[in-house]
Design a protein around this motif. Structure first.
Motif, PDB file in Angstrom:
ATOM      1  N   LEU A  48      -2.977   5.830   3.413  1.00 48.51           N
ATOM      2  CA  LEU A  48      -2.790   4.849   2.505  1.00 48.51           C
ATOM      3  C   LEU A  48      -4.204   3.901   2.313  1.00 48.51           C
TER       4      LEU A  48
ATOM      5  N   ALA B  90       0.936  -1.320  -0.100  1.00 49.92           N
ATOM      6  CA  ALA B  90      -0.015   0.006  -0.163  1.00 49.92           C
ATOM      7  C   ALA B  90       0.878   1.291  -0.215  1.00 49.92           C
TER       8      ALA B  90
ATOM      9  N   PRO C 212       0.085   2.673  -4.640  1.00 47.01           N
ATOM     10  CA  PRO C 212       0.538   1.195  -4.195  1.00 47.01           C
ATOM     11  C   PRO C 212       1.215   0.586  -5.087  1.00 47.01           C
TER      12      PRO C 212
END
Length: 927
Positions: A611, A134, A441
């Motif tokens: 994230l 991530a 990511p």
């Protein structure tokens, strides 16, 4: 009459018992934690647990001392003095996390590869890898690269599973059990229980190991092999079996790629021949015509030829029947007499073929063919780091699987059985993902299994994408990364410089690095302008290890009895051959310090960094903590970290999140098992009852039957590239070693350390192994375990002891091409005469782990690590090749060669480093 006082000889040890999972080694045994007034008073084994059935070793029982260890970190710390000084100030968690985010966020937005996140022997790698994915950095890996990736990858590429966590012998039916290179620290309770069953039944146990301790000490026979020659011995056994005709031809024909055809000439020479539909095929021995390899009723012909192409079996027989593999040709090098090699081969054949067994259980295979029974061959093997920690370890692991295959002993009654979610073909695993983009990511997991040169983690100019150079021409199949090259490469700026090093439970400043003394220098080295070469180091651990003093920011972890953990089917489960199993840990006691579980800290950091998988649409945290993640995370539809009690609490394997899942696990003793149906218990890779159950239980989305891979096409593709074929080409300086190492049939070549030692005057092999009572490096701070093994000697065989006139109390100078150490020695007769050895990770640095300055671990204790270079010798071509297996990049710890000189009596091992100052918060009490 005298009245005797009544003495309660068994007073209650607790007022409450909580059941959880041990973390003192990788067995993951069930434990009953006894509490008295809320504090741990006693730990015993859980008799209802499938792994240990109540058995508990010294490590497990001593877990109580981990919860009270004086070395426990007490609060977040920020460095205020030079690295290595131990000068820190305590800060709040908000300050610590804000500081970490201030370092990480700019990297994610501009150059995510400048964060390198590596973990040690933790057991949550599906989670930590998910976090790193991530974040978007390609630089993530865990402990396996210098533990046993050869074992794991060698098994996956050959049989779709491996030794240790992936499988186990059929303890109930095996009649002959052979261990190769197995020390005592891994899987110790299940192996002890299994050995007890074998001894009770009168089954034979044979140990192949340079050292006779532990399991080898209770074996019925012991072969004290010369280190690094296991593969040569194994191929000699295969030679004997082929020569005697003691090979399971039916098994080879039905369940392996032995009947597939190898292209003999042209641009695809060495690849498996394909039909017009690009599918491999066999020659049906009934018709002599090509047929689908998985066709119903097909009877593959092992001896067929077609259009000038011969079968894998013919190539195999031709190779291993050659005289170079005869016992007489290998005996001197292996240190085992030719007649003993022949005797072992004969015993394997006798038990496998003359004592064959059969279970009256019907089943249907992947071709649709029905079988009335399950035939078995009661020979089983087990292996571990002793064969894999060499630069030829990958091929040795493959050779051992080939030995099992030719005997027909994998996934049959009496043989070696795989544990769900294995078996799984290599093709069912992901390939490595590594393409980075600022603020994005990665598109998939970092670690995986390479199919060919097109999967290598290389930039357009051919340079490595990863800081450890995993998945490059240097180490193409590096499925676990190269943790031992992280700091050396970051320090050298090769292939590039990083900004922040993020480590969890990885003692890189001591026993988790090769060349430890130099690594400590790398961690403190500065550029000409006075900045550290590695600018920032964030470290998380529960204890004041040697690594703590070298970090800039400390995020203190809890002990394992103070947090949630998930031993998941997505990662490293507690399965048995007859059942898929997973388990949890939960806070059976609350921390008495300002510490937080590292996994929950990662989720907090992920939310602060924004994230995507860790925040909701409004930007708030998606998960409250790791326990919330365990319950509510969905990895793919219906599949989460735990397989038990899903949905409404009755679903198994697949189902919606269940908010009561953790409570149900706790009620069940901390574990869950999903049992394999009886008709699916054996022949799993080819058994449709098992395959259908595996899909139902979430291991894969559709049945994945496959053939064991004797001839490795991925390896041949790399060998072809080294020969100049194909559009993707290796550097010229690596062609020769790729041609050798990537041979598609298992081979043996001398370990690289042997080649260096030949003319340099280092005739002795030096190796380490972990004892049964130590696993994590934290074990040798444990007040109870220290009493078992507080001093480590270098053990010398009789030949060296006598020739050099050693006496009890002596020290020796041990010298390698990388340096020298001075250590206490002891005599051991049951030891290969060309080998010295010691226990690993007993020696500690003064000041670490809250040990007293005069503790034996820090005075007479020592490490062989100082003698082992992380790089192979410079050949003048400018290449910095790691001291690793050229296939997987596993650290070649056991290639070490030394010479020994008697020193006489001393009281201190050398080198003796300056004590690490205790971690002292600025202006405060000692933490």
């Amino acid at each position: 009459m005298t009245v005797q006082p009544k003495i309660d000889t068994s007073p209650p040890v607790s007022d409450e018992i909580r059941k959880t999972t041990c973390y003192m080694c990788a067995c993951r045994c069930g434990i009953n934690v006894h509490l008295k007034e809320g504090r741990v008073s006693y730990i015993e084994g859980n008799r209802d647990h499938p792994i240990n059935k109540g058995v508990l070793c010294a490590k497990g029982a001593s877990g109580i001392m981990q919860v009270t260890a004086p070395s426990r970190l007490r609060a977040p710390l920020r460095r205020v003095g030079p690295r290595g000084s131990g000068a820190f100030e305590e800060i709040s968690w908000d300050e610590a996390l804000a500081l970490a985010v201030s370092w990480m966020k700019p990297l994610r937005e501009t150059a995510p590869e400048k964060l390198a996140f590596f973990t040690g022997r933790d057991q949550s790698q599906s989670f930590t890898g998910w976090w790193a994915q991530a974040f978007g950095t390609p630089n993530y890996a865990a402990h396996g690269g210098f533990c046993s990736v050869n074992m794991a990858a060698g098994g996956i590429y050959t049989i779709g599973g491996a030794f240790w966590e992936f499988g186990a012998p059929d303890w109930e039916r095996t009649k002959l059990f052979v261990l190769f290179g197995v020390a005592e620290d891994h899987d110790s309770n299940p192996i002890k229980i299994g050995l007890g069953k074998l001894k009770e039944r009168g089954a034979r146990v044979i140990g192949v190991n340079p050292i006779r301790t532990g399991y080898n000490a209770v074996a019925d026979d012991w072969l004290g092999i010369t280190p690094g020659t296991d593969g040569l011995l194994i191929l000699s056994l295969i030679h004997c079996l082929l020569a005697a005709g003691k090979v399971d031809l039916e098994y080879l024909a039905r369940y392996t790629n032995a009947p597939l055809l190898v292209v003999e000439d042209g641009p695809e020479k060495g690849l498996i021949a394909k039909n017009a539909e690009s599918q491999p095929f066999v020659i049906d021995r009934r018709t002599g015509a090509p047929a689908p390899w998985d066709g119903k009723g097909v009877q593959p012909d092992l001896g067929a030829s077609y259009q000038g192409n011969r079968t894998v079996f013919q190539h195999m027989a031709e190779k291993y029947l050659a005289g170079e593999y005869a016992p007489e040709a290998v005996a001197a090098r292996c240190g085992i007499a030719a007649d003993r090699i022949r005797a072992l081969a004969a015993e394997l054949a006798h038990v496998a073929f003359d004592q064959a067994i059969e279970i009256k259980q019907s089943w249907t295979d992947f071709r649709g063919d029905f079988h009335e029974t399950m035939p078995g061959r009661p020979v089983s093997f087990h292996a571990m780091r002793g064969i894999s920690a060499h630069s030829n370890g990958f091929q040795t692991a493959r050779a051992l699987h080939l030995l099992q295959i030719v005997l027909g002993t994998v996934e049959v009654p009496g043989g070696y059985r795989l544990k769900p979610p294995y078996p799984k073909p290599m093709e069912a695993h992901p390939t490595p993902h590594f393409v980075t983009a600022p603020g994005k990511p990665l598109s998939g997991p970092h670690l995986g299994y390479v199919r060919g040169p097109e999967n290598l983690a290389l930039k357009e100019d051919g340079s490595p994408v990863r800081i450890d150079k995993a998945f490059t021409w240097e180490n193409p199949f590096s499925a676990h990364g190269l943790m031992h090259m992280l700091i050396p490469n970051a320090h050298a700026g090769d292939p590039y410089r990083i900004d922040t090093l993020f480590l969890y439970m990885a003692n890189m400043a001591w026993n988790s690095s090769m060349n430890s003394a130099k690594v400590m220098e790398m961690l403190t080295d500065k550029t000409p302008d006075g900045e550290y070469v590695i600018p920032r180091i964030i470290y998380s651990d529960a204890y004041a290890s040697e690594m703590v003093a070298y970090a800039d920011l400390i995020l203190p972890d809890t002990t394992y009895l103070e947090r949630h953990d998930c031993i998941s089917l997505l990662d490293r489960p507690i399965s048995e051959p007859d059942a898929a199993g997973d388990s949890i840990r939960w806070p059976v006691v609350e921390p008495d310090r300002d510490v937080r579980p590292f996994q929950s800290v990662l989720l907090d950091l992920g939310a602060r960094l924004g994230l995507a998988p860790m925040v909701k649409e409004d930007g708030t945290p998606k998960y409250k903590d790791y326990a919330d993640y365990i319950v509510n995370h969905i990895r793919r539809p219906g599949v989460g970290p735990l397989i038990g009690f899903r949905g409404d609490g009755t679903a198994e394997g697949r189902g919606d999140a269940n908010p009561d899942q953790l409570a149900r696990y706790i009620e069940n003793g901390g574990f869950y098992q999903a049992h394999v149906p009886e008709e699916g218990a054996f022949y799993k890779p080819w058994n449709m009852a098992y395959q259908d159950w595996a899909v139902k239980t979430s291991f894969y989305e559709s049945p994945q039957p496959y053939l064991f891979s004797i001839w490795s096409e991925p390896m041949r593709k790399f060998q072809m590239a080294a020969e100049g074929l194909g559009p993707i080409q290796p550097p010229d300086h690596l062609r020769a070693r790729l041609k050798q190492a990537m041979e598609p049939l298992p081979i043996w070549y001398p370990p690289f350390g042997d080649l260096e030692a030949t003319g340099w005057g280092y005739p002795i092999h030096a190796i380490t192994q972990r004892p049964m009572d130590m696993y994590h490096s934290w074990g040798s701070q444990n007040a109870w375990l220290r009493q078992i093994r507080g001093t480590n000697f270098l053990y010398l065989p009789t030949k060296i002891w006598v020739e050099q006139g050693f006496v009890e109390g002596d020290y020796a100078r041990v010298i390698s091409p990388n340096g020298g150490i001075t250590v206490p020695v002891a005599h051991m007769a049951a030891l290969n005469e060309h080998t010295v050895w010691t226990w690993n990770a007993i020696g500690k640095r003064k000041g670490a782990w809250a040990l007293d300055a005069g503790a034996s671990e820090a005075t007479t204790g020592f490490l062989l690590n100082h003698l082992i270079s992380e790089l192979l010798p410079d050949k003048g071509d400018g290449a910095r090749l790691s001291n690793s297996d050229p296939v997987t990049g596993q650290a070649a710890w056991f290639d070490l060669r030394v010479r020994i000189e008697r020193v006489g009596a001393k009281t201190q091992s050398e080198p003796s480093f300056a004590p690490i100052p205790r971690v002292v918060p600025q202006g405060g009490e000692r933490a």
